[in-house]
Scaffold this motif. Structure first.
Motif, PDB file in Angstrom:
ATOM      1  N   ASP A 141       1.107  -1.040  -0.014  1.00  0.00           N
ATOM      2  CA  ASP A 141       0.425  -0.387  -0.281  1.00  0.00           C
ATOM      3  C   ASP A 141       1.382   1.527   0.241  1.00  0.00           C
ATOM      4  O   ASP A 141       1.684   1.564   0.973  1.00  0.00           O
ATOM      5  CB  ASP A 141      -1.175  -0.163   1.482  1.00  0.00           C
ATOM      6  CG  ASP A 141      -1.658   1.177   1.037  1.00  0.00           C
ATOM      7  OD1 ASP A 141      -1.969   2.227   0.443  1.00  0.00           O
ATOM      8  OD2 ASP A 141      -2.267   1.262   2.139  1.00  0.00           O
ATOM      9  N   SER A 148       1.598  -5.827   3.240  1.00  0.00           N
ATOM     10  CA  SER A 148       1.232  -7.114   3.862  1.00  0.00           C
ATOM     11  C   SER A 148       1.180  -8.234   3.179  1.00  0.00           C
ATOM     12  O   SER A 148       2.082  -8.583   1.786  1.00  0.00           O
ATOM     13  CB  SER A 148      -0.687  -6.759   3.999  1.00  0.00           C
ATOM     14  OG  SER A 148      -0.987  -6.679   2.738  1.00  0.00           O
ATOM     15  N   TYR A 149       1.573  -9.291   3.935  1.00  0.00           N
ATOM     16  CA  TYR A 149       2.049 -10.308   3.476  1.00  0.00           C
ATOM     17  C   TYR A 149       0.892 -11.264   4.019  1.00  0.00           C
ATOM     18  O   TYR A 149       0.284 -11.997   4.895  1.00  0.00           O
ATOM     19  CB  TYR A 149       3.112 -10.531   4.538  1.00  0.00           C
ATOM     20  CG  TYR A 149       3.516 -12.024   4.474  1.00  0.00           C
ATOM     21  CD1 TYR A 149       4.744 -13.121   2.966  1.00  0.00           C
ATOM     22  CD2 TYR A 149       3.770 -12.841   5.600  1.00  0.00           C
ATOM     23  CE1 TYR A 149       5.424 -14.099   2.986  1.00  0.00           C
ATOM     24  CE2 TYR A 149       4.640 -14.360   5.750  1.00  0.00           C
ATOM     25  CZ  TYR A 149       4.953 -14.833   4.465  1.00  0.00           C
ATOM     26  OH  TYR A 149       5.783 -15.685   4.019  1.00  0.00           O
ATOM     27  N   ASP A 151      -2.169 -11.376   3.418  1.00  0.00           N
ATOM     28  CA  ASP A 151      -3.486  -9.982   3.863  1.00  0.00           C
ATOM     29  C   ASP A 151      -2.726  -9.705   5.281  1.00  0.00           C
ATOM     30  O   ASP A 151      -4.095  -9.421   5.350  1.00  0.00           O
ATOM     31  CB  ASP A 151      -4.809 -10.696   3.706  1.00  0.00           C
ATOM     32  CG  ASP A 151      -4.831 -11.283   1.701  1.00  0.00           C
ATOM     33  OD1 ASP A 151      -4.073 -10.022   0.699  1.00  0.00           O
ATOM     34  OD2 ASP A 151      -5.593 -12.277   1.130  1.00  0.00           O
ATOM     35  N   GLU A 152      -1.686  -9.894   5.796  1.00  0.00           N
ATOM     36  CA  GLU A 152      -1.970 -10.343   7.028  1.00  0.00           C
ATOM     37  C   GLU A 152      -0.810  -8.478   7.282  1.00  0.00           C
ATOM     38  O   GLU A 152      -0.172  -8.905   6.040  1.00  0.00           O
ATOM     39  CB  GLU A 152      -1.168 -11.166   8.173  1.00  0.00           C
ATOM     40  CG  GLU A 152      -1.969 -11.349   7.774  1.00  0.00           C
ATOM     41  CD  GLU A 152      -2.547 -11.962   9.814  1.00  0.00           C
ATOM     42  OE1 GLU A 152      -2.403 -11.626  10.368  1.00  0.00           O
ATOM     43  OE2 GLU A 152      -3.128 -13.569   9.557  1.00  0.00           O
ATOM     44  N   PRO A 153      -1.612  -7.030   7.402  1.00  0.00           N
ATOM     45  CA  PRO A 153      -0.569  -5.920   7.403  1.00  0.00           C
ATOM     46  C   PRO A 153       0.465  -6.727   8.446  1.00  0.00           C
ATOM     47  O   PRO A 153       0.536  -6.737   9.315  1.00  0.00           O
ATOM     48  CB  PRO A 153      -1.432  -4.590   8.379  1.00  0.00           C
ATOM     49  CG  PRO A 153      -2.523  -5.884   8.760  1.00  0.00           C
ATOM     50  CD  PRO A 153      -2.615  -6.898   8.278  1.00  0.00           C
ATOM     51  N   GLU A 155       3.955  -4.645  10.715  1.00  0.00           N
ATOM     52  CA  GLU A 155       4.203  -3.513  11.030  1.00  0.00           C
ATOM     53  C   GLU A 155       5.726  -3.899  11.144  1.00  0.00           C
ATOM     54  O   GLU A 155       6.614  -4.510  11.632  1.00  0.00           O
ATOM     55  CB  GLU A 155       4.039  -3.458  12.637  1.00  0.00           C
ATOM     56  CG  GLU A 155       2.350  -3.572  12.784  1.00  0.00           C
ATOM     57  CD  GLU A 155       2.120  -2.672  14.019  1.00  0.00           C
ATOM     58  OE1 GLU A 155       3.424  -2.658  15.041  1.00  0.00           O
ATOM     59  OE2 GLU A 155       1.666  -3.142  14.565  1.00  0.00           O
TER      60      GLU A 155
END
Ligand code: CA
Length: 231
Positions: A141, A148-149, A151-153, A155
């Motif tokens: 993004d 994201s990996y 679909d998990e963002p 940090e």
């Protein structure tokens, strides 16, 4: 104006072939057969790209590239004929941008030339975040500077973000620590190459937290890191 390309190659038939292929593709090739000539030409003219044969009569291509790198950051494609050279070139520890193995077709070479020019022009003219075009399981993004990996963002710190951007924009390509340092850090300090290792380690931990059984970043001993190509 056509892009100037310097061909450093001592075998006349190969040099002719490369010269011909590049001129028909709209480039402006200049040819020489020794390291000595190459350095004197490079002293007076700026090139967009250099094609460098590793086996030269007066100096090894490795030495010559070191010499060239002292003053210029011109993209270099190494040409090699011997398998024992390939390892060193593939590791790109010598600062080449790509390599090609003899025998090769003129079409293959011009494709490489275009790819390297595209990559290096983007590298210098656009911010890193914009040149990054990852594919699944990664998604970027750009507005939020977030990746994201599955679909998990993730940090990520600023440098982790930039480092992962470089790796995922070119899956399978091995980057040396030095190359990662140069592309990611604004003021690269080569004495801190271990910083790269530290950041890779923390990125790995973050990826593993999402997919414990997956090893997305590959370590190449003595060479550097790459992103695992999806199968
Ligand atoms: Ca040669």
């Amino acid at each position: 104006m056509n892009k100037k390309i310097l061909i450093i190659e001592d075998e006349p038939s190969i040099a002719d072939n490369i010269t011909y292929a590049l001129s028909t593709e709209g480039f402006d090739p200049v040819c020489c057969g020794t390291g000595k000539d190459a350095l004197s030409i490079l002293n007076n003219t700026t090139f967009e790209l250099i094609i460098l044969d590793i086996g030269l009569p007066d100096v090894s291509g490795f030495e010559l590239l070191k010499e060239i790198r002292k003053t210029a950051n011109t993209p270099v494609i190494c040409v090699t004929a011997r398998s024992d050279e390939i390892d060193r070139v593939v590791g790109l520890e010598i600062g080449a941008d790509d390599y090609i193995v003899k025998p090769f077709s003129p079409r293959e070479l011009t494709a490489r030339v275009r790819a390297v020019l595209r990559r290096t022009t983007e590298r210098t003219s656009r911010p890193l975040e914009e040149t990054c075009a990852p594919s699944f399981p990664f998604h970027i993004d750009k507005e939020r500077y977030a990746i994201s990996y599955y679909d998990e963002p993730l940090e990520l710190s600023r440098y982790e973000f930039r480092l992962l951007c470089v790796l995922i924009s070119n899956p399978g390509r091995v980057y040396s620590r030095e190359q990662l340092m140069t592309q990611v850090w604004e003021e690269p300090d080569m004495s801190l190459e271990r910083t790269v290792d530290t950041h890779i380690k923390t990125i790995r931990q973050k990826l593993k937290a999402i997919r414990p059984d997956e090893e997305s970043i590959v370590t190449h001993r003595g060479l550097g890191y790459s992103l695992k190509e999806s199968t």
